[in-house]
Design a protein around this motif. Structure first.
Motif, PDB file in Angstrom:
ATOM      1  N   SER A  12       4.071  -1.634  -7.290  1.00 59.03           N
ATOM      2  CA  SER A  12       2.950  -1.988  -6.430  1.00 59.03           C
ATOM      3  C   SER A  12       1.634  -2.005  -7.197  1.00 59.03           C
ATOM      4  O   SER A  12       0.765  -2.838  -6.941  1.00 59.03           O
ATOM      5  CB  SER A  12       2.864  -0.991  -5.263  1.00 59.03           C
ATOM      6  OG  SER A  12       1.910  -1.391  -4.319  1.00 59.03           O
ATOM      7  N   THR A  16       0.739  -6.269  -7.419  1.00 54.86           N
ATOM      8  CA  THR A  16       0.045  -6.774  -6.235  1.00 54.86           C
ATOM      9  C   THR A  16      -0.970  -7.855  -6.569  1.00 54.86           C
ATOM     10  O   THR A  16      -1.158  -8.812  -5.808  1.00 54.86           O
ATOM     11  CB  THR A  16      -0.649  -5.613  -5.496  1.00 54.86           C
ATOM     12  OG1 THR A  16       0.342  -4.652  -5.112  1.00 54.86           O
ATOM     13  CG2 THR A  16      -1.360  -6.112  -4.254  1.00 54.86           C
ATOM     14  N   VAL A  37      -7.473  -5.015  -1.736  1.00 57.60           N
ATOM     15  CA  VAL A  37      -6.017  -5.013  -1.581  1.00 57.60           C
ATOM     16  C   VAL A  37      -5.392  -4.278  -2.764  1.00 57.60           C
ATOM     17  O   VAL A  37      -4.402  -3.557  -2.626  1.00 57.60           O
ATOM     18  CB  VAL A  37      -5.478  -6.452  -1.481  1.00 57.60           C
ATOM     19  CG1 VAL A  37      -3.951  -6.452  -1.431  1.00 57.60           C
ATOM     20  CG2 VAL A  37      -6.045  -7.156  -0.256  1.00 57.60           C
ATOM     21  N   VAL A  38      -5.978  -4.438  -3.940  1.00 64.48           N
ATOM     22  CA  VAL A  38      -5.524  -3.736  -5.146  1.00 64.48           C
ATOM     23  C   VAL A  38      -6.251  -2.399  -5.291  1.00 64.48           C
ATOM     24  O   VAL A  38      -5.638  -1.348  -5.469  1.00 64.48           O
ATOM     25  CB  VAL A  38      -5.746  -4.605  -6.401  1.00 64.48           C
ATOM     26  CG1 VAL A  38      -5.368  -3.839  -7.660  1.00 64.48           C
ATOM     27  CG2 VAL A  38      -4.946  -5.888  -6.298  1.00 64.48           C
ATOM     28  N   SER A  76       3.319  -0.258   3.776  1.00 70.83           N
ATOM     29  CA  SER A  76       3.886  -1.527   3.311  1.00 70.83           C
ATOM     30  C   SER A  76       4.303  -2.408   4.485  1.00 70.83           C
ATOM     31  O   SER A  76       4.135  -3.634   4.447  1.00 70.83           O
ATOM     32  CB  SER A  76       5.093  -1.256   2.406  1.00 70.83           C
ATOM     33  OG  SER A  76       4.703  -0.542   1.251  1.00 70.83           O
ATOM     34  N   SER A  79       1.229  -3.837   5.935  1.00 73.06           N
ATOM     35  CA  SER A  79       0.735  -4.859   5.001  1.00 73.06           C
ATOM     36  C   SER A  79       1.480  -6.172   5.192  1.00 73.06           C
ATOM     37  O   SER A  79       0.885  -7.259   5.152  1.00 73.06           O
ATOM     38  CB  SER A  79       0.902  -4.379   3.556  1.00 73.06           C
ATOM     39  OG  SER A  79       0.133  -3.226   3.299  1.00 73.06           O
ATOM     40  N   ARG A  92      -3.108  -0.715   2.744  1.00 77.20           N
ATOM     41  CA  ARG A  92      -2.926  -0.425   1.321  1.00 77.20           C
ATOM     42  C   ARG A  92      -3.464   0.961   0.966  1.00 77.20           C
ATOM     43  O   ARG A  92      -2.910   1.646   0.102  1.00 77.20           O
ATOM     44  CB  ARG A  92      -3.629  -1.490   0.487  1.00 77.20           C
ATOM     45  CG  ARG A  92      -2.981  -2.852   0.577  1.00 77.20           C
ATOM     46  CD  ARG A  92      -1.621  -2.865  -0.065  1.00 77.20           C
ATOM     47  NE  ARG A  92      -1.749  -2.739  -1.513  1.00 77.20           N
ATOM     48  CZ  ARG A  92      -0.781  -2.374  -2.330  1.00 77.20           C
ATOM     49  NH1 ARG A  92       0.400  -2.028  -1.849  1.00 77.20           N
ATOM     50  NH2 ARG A  92      -0.984  -2.299  -3.635  1.00 77.20           N
ATOM     51  N   SER A 141       7.081  -9.197  -8.695  1.00 69.41           N
ATOM     52  CA  SER A 141       6.227  -9.594  -7.584  1.00 69.41           C
ATOM     53  C   SER A 141       6.046 -11.106  -7.548  1.00 69.41           C
ATOM     54  O   SER A 141       6.027 -11.716  -6.464  1.00 69.41           O
ATOM     55  CB  SER A 141       4.864  -8.912  -7.694  1.00 69.41           C
ATOM     56  OG  SER A 141       4.998  -7.517  -7.544  1.00 69.41           O
ATOM     57  N   TRP A 150       4.084 -13.580   0.123  1.00 77.40           N
ATOM     58  CA  TRP A 150       3.471 -12.287  -0.168  1.00 77.40           C
ATOM     59  C   TRP A 150       3.833 -11.251   0.878  1.00 77.40           C
ATOM     60  O   TRP A 150       3.965 -10.060   0.557  1.00 77.40           O
ATOM     61  CB  TRP A 150       1.962 -12.424  -0.294  1.00 77.40           C
ATOM     62  CG  TRP A 150       1.223 -12.785   0.967  1.00 77.40           C
ATOM     63  CD1 TRP A 150       0.890 -14.042   1.405  1.00 77.40           C
ATOM     64  CD2 TRP A 150       0.706 -11.889   1.947  1.00 77.40           C
ATOM     65  NE1 TRP A 150       0.212 -13.977   2.588  1.00 77.40           N
ATOM     66  CE2 TRP A 150       0.077 -12.657   2.955  1.00 77.40           C
ATOM     67  CE3 TRP A 150       0.697 -10.501   2.075  1.00 77.40           C
ATOM     68  CZ2 TRP A 150      -0.539 -12.104   4.071  1.00 77.40           C
ATOM     69  CZ3 TRP A 150       0.081  -9.931   3.190  1.00 77.40           C
ATOM     70  CH2 TRP A 150      -0.521 -10.723   4.175  1.00 77.40           C
ATOM     71  N   PHE A 154       5.800  -7.240   0.361  1.00 78.66           N
ATOM     72  CA  PHE A 154       5.505  -5.938   0.964  1.00 78.66           C
ATOM     73  C   PHE A 154       6.665  -5.448   1.833  1.00 78.66           C
ATOM     74  O   PHE A 154       6.939  -4.244   1.898  1.00 78.66           O
ATOM     75  CB  PHE A 154       4.230  -6.020   1.801  1.00 78.66           C
ATOM     76  CG  PHE A 154       2.971  -6.125   0.984  1.00 78.66           C
ATOM     77  CD1 PHE A 154       2.658  -5.165   0.027  1.00 78.66           C
ATOM     78  CD2 PHE A 154       2.089  -7.182   1.166  1.00 78.66           C
ATOM     79  CE1 PHE A 154       1.500  -5.248  -0.730  1.00 78.66           C
ATOM     80  CE2 PHE A 154       0.921  -7.281   0.423  1.00 78.66           C
ATOM     81  CZ  PHE A 154       0.629  -6.315  -0.529  1.00 78.66           C
ATOM     82  N   GLN A 157       9.270  -3.709  -0.285  1.00 83.00           N
ATOM     83  CA  GLN A 157       8.842  -2.352  -0.606  1.00 83.00           C
ATOM     84  C   GLN A 157       9.089  -1.408   0.569  1.00 83.00           C
ATOM     85  O   GLN A 157       9.570  -0.278   0.389  1.00 83.00           O
ATOM     86  CB  GLN A 157       7.350  -2.340  -0.966  1.00 83.00           C
ATOM     87  CG  GLN A 157       7.003  -3.085  -2.238  1.00 83.00           C
ATOM     88  CD  GLN A 157       5.519  -3.042  -2.549  1.00 83.00           C
ATOM     89  OE1 GLN A 157       4.785  -2.191  -2.051  1.00 83.00           O
ATOM     90  NE2 GLN A 157       5.053  -3.971  -3.376  1.00 83.00           N
TER      91      GLN A 157
END
Length: 419
Positions: A12, A16, A37-38, A76, A79, A92, A141, A150, A154, A157
């Motif tokens: 992650s 991401t 988001v990161v 997750s 998300s 996140r 990813s 995308w 998530f 995960q």
């Protein structure tokens, strides 16, 4: 169960960012919200490791691991279904808090569940999985985003972490006795910092963050800005740097204990030398020089980062009392994750600042991002930035040596006495 859950965390962290263009196309392109988001995950992850350490010592490491996996899975899942960037950012952050609990609980569980060679093997696998997730994060990813979008990334995960929650009942239960908790809480605040070996082990991953993680993040851009390589060409080339990370922990686990001269200290010192030499060797990257010149430095960086992975975690928790492993794991992982965030941000700031002194406007932004066209400018900025990395590594290496060997000096520093 520990390895399955732990694999998702570096995946992650490293993977991401590659989904951001798809997320932007779907939910909007607000720059600040998109970056969180990161950043939301990384900041929550780094700060929460300090909180989960003492909590784990009080409620038990299995409970900490289970709660963390559940929170990460929930974050997750939200998300994957988020209707807006605001909700995605909040999810996140929740995932980052859960990831910190997983890492803290997992390392403490391994430390308390195994001894001797079994502990070394367990932490070698732990380090290999961390390195694997970090190295393959962008690739995995990218495949998931291309195949199922995308949101699907998530969702995968969330499924893996839900399996870890279900399987966590098989993990050993470890709870600090109620009578010990108050003593631990009051006595251990300073005791970890008085433990020279533990402090030295906390400095080692910081060196890895400076020498390896920064270049893992930005070297593909350097290949583009200096040599004109596309992302598709730079990606496979990075395997030269990441493959050693995958094999080094297993090699170390086999040698430590079976070869008399291979000790934790010797492995740490070799890794630090490799990081210094590897980072220094990256200064050979230039527009008029073949990429072949930096192959060996990349290999050195990979081994410099990979050799102590797992070994440092196991040793750091082995040199503290069992009732303090949760707190120790929190401090160790805060040093690791916090330094990664700090050094990566500092690297980007220095590089951009040097480019901005030479170029203006769109040209400066594109060059700093690694787009070809001003190879000499990027090469100069890269040399200045990497020179700073080498200086940081030399300081950290010296600090590790002093802390591990200078008992009288360290004792005076921690006691507050005059020199």
């Amino acid at each position: 169960m520990v390895l399955v859950a732990q694999f998702v965390t570096p995946l992650s962290i490293a993977g991401t960012a590659i989904a951001l263009p798809a997320i932007s196309a779907d939910l909007g392109s607000q720059p600040a919200a998109l970056q969180w988001v990161v950043n939301g995950f990384n900041v929550a992850f780094a700060l929460s490791t300090l909180i989960w350490g003492p909590i784990g010592d009080r409620i038990g490491h299995r409970a900490t691991f289970t709660v963390g996996a559940a929170a990460f899975a929930a974050g997750s899942a939200v998300s994957a279904s988020a209707p807006s960037l605001v909700i995605l950012d909040g999810a996140r952050v929740l995932a980052g808090v859960g990831a910190a609990a997983i890492l803290t609980g997992a390392s403490s569980l391994l430390s308390n569940a195994f001894d001797g060679a079994a502990r070394a093997k367990g932490f070698a696998l732990f380090g290999t999985v961390n390195g694997l997730g970090l190295a393959l994060g962008p690739t995995v990813s990218g495949v998931l985003v291309a195949a199922i979008g995308w949101r699907g990334g998530f969702a995968v995960q969330a499924v893996l972490l839900a399996l870890a929650v279900l399987g966590s009942r098989a993990l050993p239960r470890t709870v600090v006795a109620p009578g010990i908790r108050d003593a631990v809480r009051t006595a251990s605040r300073g005791s970890l910092l008085r433990n020279r070996e533990f402090v030295a082990m906390c400095l080692v991953p910081m060196a890895g963050s400076a020498g390896f993680v920064t270049l893992l993040t930005y070297l593909p851009s350097a290949f583009g800005g200096i040599k004109g390589l596309s992302a598709g060409a730079a990606g496979p080339l990075m395997l030269v740097m990441t493959v050693p990370v995958l094999v080094a922990p297993t090699i170390v686990a086999a040698l430590v204990g079976s070869v008399s001269r291979v000790t934790v200290g010797s492995v740490v010192h070799v890794s630090l030398v490799a990081l210094v030499l590897g980072s220094g060797g990256m200064l050979l990257l230039a527009p008029d020089r073949s990429i072949a010149w930096v192959i060996l430095p990349m290999i050195l960086l990979g081994f410099g980062f990979g050799l102590p992975i797992g070994l440092v975690d196991g040793h750091a928790l082995a040199v503290v009392p069992p009732e303090q492993t949760g707190r120790a794991a929190g401090v160790l992982n805060f040093c690791r994750i916090g330094s990664e965030a700090a050094f990566v941000a500092a690297y980007a700031f220095v590089l951009s600042s040097v480019v901005d002194h030479r170029l203006m406007g769109t040209a400066a932004a594109e060059t700093a991002a690694g787009m070809p066209g001003h190879a000499d400018v990027y090469a100069d900025a890269f040399a200045v930035t990497v020179g700073g990395v080498v200086a940081v590594l030399v300081v950290l290496s010296f600090a590790v040596f002093v802390v591990r060997s200078g008992e009288r000096v360290w004792g005076r520093v921690m006691s507050g006495s005059r020199w």
